[in-house]
Design an enzyme around this catalytic site. Structure first.
Site, mmCIF file in Angstrom:
data_model
loop_
_atom_site.group_PDB
_atom_site.id
_atom_site.type_symbol
_atom_site.label_atom_id
_atom_site.label_comp_id
_atom_site.label_asym_id
_atom_site.label_seq_id
_atom_site.Cartn_x
_atom_site.Cartn_y
_atom_site.Cartn_z
ATOM 1 N N LYS A 109 0.832 -1.213 0.000
ATOM 2 C CA LYS A 109 0.000 0.000 0.000
ATOM 3 C C LYS A 109 0.863 1.259 0.000
ATOM 4 O O LYS A 109 0.628 2.183 -0.767
ATOM 5 C CB LYS A 109 -0.937 0.028 1.232
ATOM 6 C CG LYS A 109 -1.867 -1.154 1.322
ATOM 7 C CD LYS A 109 -2.838 -1.029 2.481
ATOM 8 C CE LYS A 109 -2.209 -1.158 3.862
ATOM 9 N NZ LYS A 109 -1.790 -2.524 4.223
ATOM 10 N N ARG B 206 -9.121 0.595 9.837
ATOM 11 C CA ARG B 206 -8.703 -0.781 10.088
ATOM 12 C C ARG B 206 -9.719 -1.523 10.939
ATOM 13 O O ARG B 206 -9.515 -2.700 11.239
ATOM 14 C CB ARG B 206 -7.367 -0.769 10.829
ATOM 15 C CG ARG B 206 -6.166 -1.140 9.950
ATOM 16 C CD ARG B 206 -4.935 -0.983 10.798
ATOM 17 N NE ARG B 206 -3.801 -1.725 10.361
ATOM 18 C CZ ARG B 206 -2.713 -1.172 9.811
ATOM 19 N NH1 ARG B 206 -2.700 0.114 9.545
ATOM 20 N NH2 ARG B 206 -1.674 -1.905 9.529
ATOM 21 N N ARG C 297 11.636 -6.918 4.085
ATOM 22 C CA ARG C 297 11.573 -5.470 4.301
ATOM 23 C C ARG C 297 12.205 -5.106 5.633
ATOM 24 O O ARG C 297 12.874 -4.085 5.767
ATOM 25 C CB ARG C 297 10.100 -5.019 4.256
ATOM 26 C CG ARG C 297 9.890 -3.537 4.471
ATOM 27 C CD ARG C 297 8.450 -3.121 4.226
ATOM 28 N NE ARG C 297 7.568 -3.444 5.343
ATOM 29 C CZ ARG C 297 6.241 -3.220 5.356
ATOM 30 N NH1 ARG C 297 5.646 -2.696 4.302
ATOM 31 N NH2 ARG C 297 5.517 -3.528 6.411
ATOM 32 N N ARG D 172 11.843 -1.285 11.081
ATOM 33 C CA ARG D 172 10.619 -1.372 11.866
ATOM 34 C C ARG D 172 10.656 -2.607 12.764
ATOM 35 O O ARG D 172 10.780 -3.722 12.276
ATOM 36 C CB ARG D 172 9.402 -1.460 10.923
ATOM 37 C CG ARG D 172 9.038 -0.154 10.296
ATOM 38 C CD ARG D 172 7.905 -0.313 9.302
ATOM 39 N NE ARG D 172 6.707 -0.939 9.886
ATOM 40 C CZ ARG D 172 5.531 -1.004 9.256
ATOM 41 N NH1 ARG D 172 5.403 -0.495 8.041
ATOM 42 N NH2 ARG D 172 4.501 -1.584 9.824
ATOM 43 N N ARG E 140 0.041 -9.359 13.468
ATOM 44 C CA ARG E 140 -0.547 -8.300 12.627
ATOM 45 C C ARG E 140 -1.565 -8.903 11.659
ATOM 46 O O ARG E 140 -2.617 -8.327 11.413
ATOM 47 C CB ARG E 140 0.559 -7.547 11.875
ATOM 48 C CG ARG E 140 1.249 -6.510 12.785
ATOM 49 C CD ARG E 140 2.612 -6.139 12.288
ATOM 50 N NE ARG E 140 2.591 -5.398 11.041
ATOM 51 C CZ ARG E 140 3.665 -5.225 10.259
ATOM 52 N NH1 ARG E 140 4.830 -5.767 10.601
ATOM 53 N NH2 ARG E 140 3.580 -4.514 9.165
HETATM 54 P P1 AMP Z 1 1.230 0.028 8.999
HETATM 55 O O1 AMP Z 1 2.393 0.920 8.769
HETATM 56 O O2 AMP Z 1 -0.018 0.489 8.282
HETATM 57 O O3 AMP Z 1 1.516 -1.430 8.743
HETATM 58 O O4 AMP Z 1 0.858 0.157 10.562
HETATM 59 C C1 AMP Z 1 1.780 -0.256 11.556
HETATM 60 C C2 AMP Z 1 1.090 -0.321 12.903
HETATM 61 O O5 AMP Z 1 0.558 0.944 13.244
HETATM 62 C C3 AMP Z 1 -0.087 -1.283 13.010
HETATM 63 O O6 AMP Z 1 0.319 -2.626 13.218
HETATM 64 C C4 AMP Z 1 -0.803 -0.687 14.198
HETATM 65 O O7 AMP Z 1 -0.171 -1.012 15.404
HETATM 66 C C5 AMP Z 1 -0.643 0.815 13.989
HETATM 67 N N1 AMP Z 1 -1.742 1.347 13.138
HETATM 68 C C6 AMP Z 1 -1.645 1.923 11.923
HETATM 69 N N2 AMP Z 1 -2.847 2.284 11.450
HETATM 70 C C7 AMP Z 1 -3.739 1.926 12.400
HETATM 71 C C8 AMP Z 1 -5.149 2.023 12.499
HETATM 72 N N3 AMP Z 1 -5.893 2.548 11.524
HETATM 73 N N4 AMP Z 1 -5.734 1.550 13.634
HETATM 74 C C9 AMP Z 1 -5.021 1.026 14.626
HETATM 75 N N5 AMP Z 1 -3.693 0.880 14.583
HETATM 76 C C10 AMP Z 1 -3.042 1.334 13.482
#
Ligand code: AMP
Length: 371
Positions: free
Chosen positions: A195, A270, A309, A315, A327
């Site tokens: 994404k 989410r 990655r 990360r 996740r």
């Molecule tokens: P991402 O970079 O989108 O994979 O997000 C990494 C982490 O950020 C996720 O595993 C969550 O812990 C937190 N996170 C990001 N977006 C959300 C969301 N919309 N709701 C809750 N947690 C989020």
């Protein structure tokens, strides 16, 4: 809660199914109170009233009869004031109590016509019940016995009411609104689907603002803000950050861009409650989600992709298989349902997320072009 398009016009959520049922409940009680000693004839004015009559008579516990007349007085959104058709009642109504069930009374022209039809029929009583009433445009000196919900003079559809034939099937009522000016796209897919990578290309190509909630959280962690400290405890373990925190943060990010043509939401919503909050928030601005565009990739491919990655992303949640699996678990239990949420609004577009990056950008662009 959303904006819908029927023919060339846009309509926003206005009165919920629950509010409608509450109003009907109250109408039924009042009518029953006045009519319980007799067997009233409930007379629906087609077409718009069919849902109202069905729900009304289902709740009415006393003896009653049901019949319909058809009077069409609308063309488009303007009342023409002309009655075009009438399919009359055939029963002998002499000495009977008739309760007219109208879906909506605005100018009162239809109602006047009904009074004219019934004045020679030697009824015992004629009562009028309407689900919706527009006091600002009602011009007649006629008495309306029972009113469900009074509304301002704005065109509405849903719950039996149509705009040029469409919209009768909605359970809620929608109100005419102006055309949304933004293009708002939810870029969707499981962790590691690409994404972020794709959003970087697409935001340039379409002039949209990219909001990645994951990136915003990571910035906050880096800067050791209060939000960052809070989010970290959840993110490091691969858990979702609580909805109230995330929703508040998202609104702040949107408000930082008052002149945006629209947004690409990446990593948000989410959960279903986040999706509802976003719909409601956009609705208040007269805007809506244009579509959810989903990158579809199988989980097994993704775990390996994320571990790779993790070698460069830095990360913590990319570097440990148990956290990655968590996740996915969060995705499957809380996020995947959003496919159905947007499908129900006819806004879900799935795209094959396996292959060459440019090829996937092309597939996504084909959907973005339509939106
Ligand atoms: P991402 O970079 O989108 O994979 O997000 C990494 C982490 O950020 C996720 O595993 C969550 O812990 C937190 N996170 C990001 N977006 C959300 C969301 N919309 N709701 C809750 N947690 C989020």
């Amino acid at each position: 809660m959303s904006i819908i398009k029927l023919h060339d016009k846009y309509f926003k959520s206005y009165i919920s199914e629950e509010q409608i049922q509450e109003a009907i409940n109250s109408l039924v009680k009042q009518v029953y109170n006045d009519c319980k000693e007799e067997t009233p004839i409930f007379l629906g004015i087609l077409n718009g009233c069919f849902m109202f009559v069905a729900d009304f008579v289902r709740q009415y516990n006393g003896d009653c009869e049901v019949s319909f007349v058809k009077l069409a007085s609308y063309e488009g959104t303007n009342s023409t004031g002309k009655i075009k058709q009438l399919v009359g009642v055939n029963e002998d109504l002499e000495g009977r109590t008739v309760v007219i069930l109208e879906d909506i009374i605005d100018t009162g022209n239809t109602l006047q016509e009904i009074y004219n039809i019934f004045k020679d029929k030697k009824l015992k009583k004629l009562k009028i019940a309407t689900l919706f009433f527009k006091p600002d445009v009602f011009k007649k000196a006629l008495h309306i016995d029972y009113i469900g919900i009074s509304i301002p003079d704005k065109f509405i559809v849903g719950y039996g009411l149509d705009y040029d034939g469409l919209g009768r099937n909605f359970a809620d009522i929608y109100q005419l609104t102006s055309k949304p000016t933004m293009t708002n796209i939810v870029l969707f897919g499981p962790p590691g689907a690409g994404k972020g990578t794709q959003a970087t290309f697409l935001k340039e190509k379409y002039g949209l603002v990219h909001i990645s909630t994951g990136d915003v959280f990571r910035d906050n962690i880096k800067n050791e803000t209060e939000l960052g400290i809070l989010a970290r405890t959840f993110m490091d373990g691969g858990d979702l950050v609580p909805d109230d925190v995330t929703i508040k943060m998202l609104k702040t990010e949107i408000e930082k861009n008052p002149d945006a043509n629209g947004f690409i939401f990446d990593g948000f919503p989410r959960t279903e409650s986040q999706a509802k909050a976003l719909d409601q928030y956009l609705l208040e601005k007269g805007e809506a989600i244009s579509g959810m565009v989903a990158l579809e990739v199988a989980e097994d491919l993704l775990v390996q992709r994320i571990l790779n990655r993790g070698k460069t992303s830095g990360r913590p949640d990319d570097q440990n298989e148990a956290k990655i699996r968590n996740r996915f678990n969060e995705y499957k239990t809380k996020t995947a349902v959003l496919k159905e949420y947007y499908q129900n609004q006819n806004k879900y577009f799935g795209v094959n997320g396996v292959g060459d990056i440019n090829e996937i950008t092309k597939r996504l662009s084909d959907v973005f072009d339509k939106l």
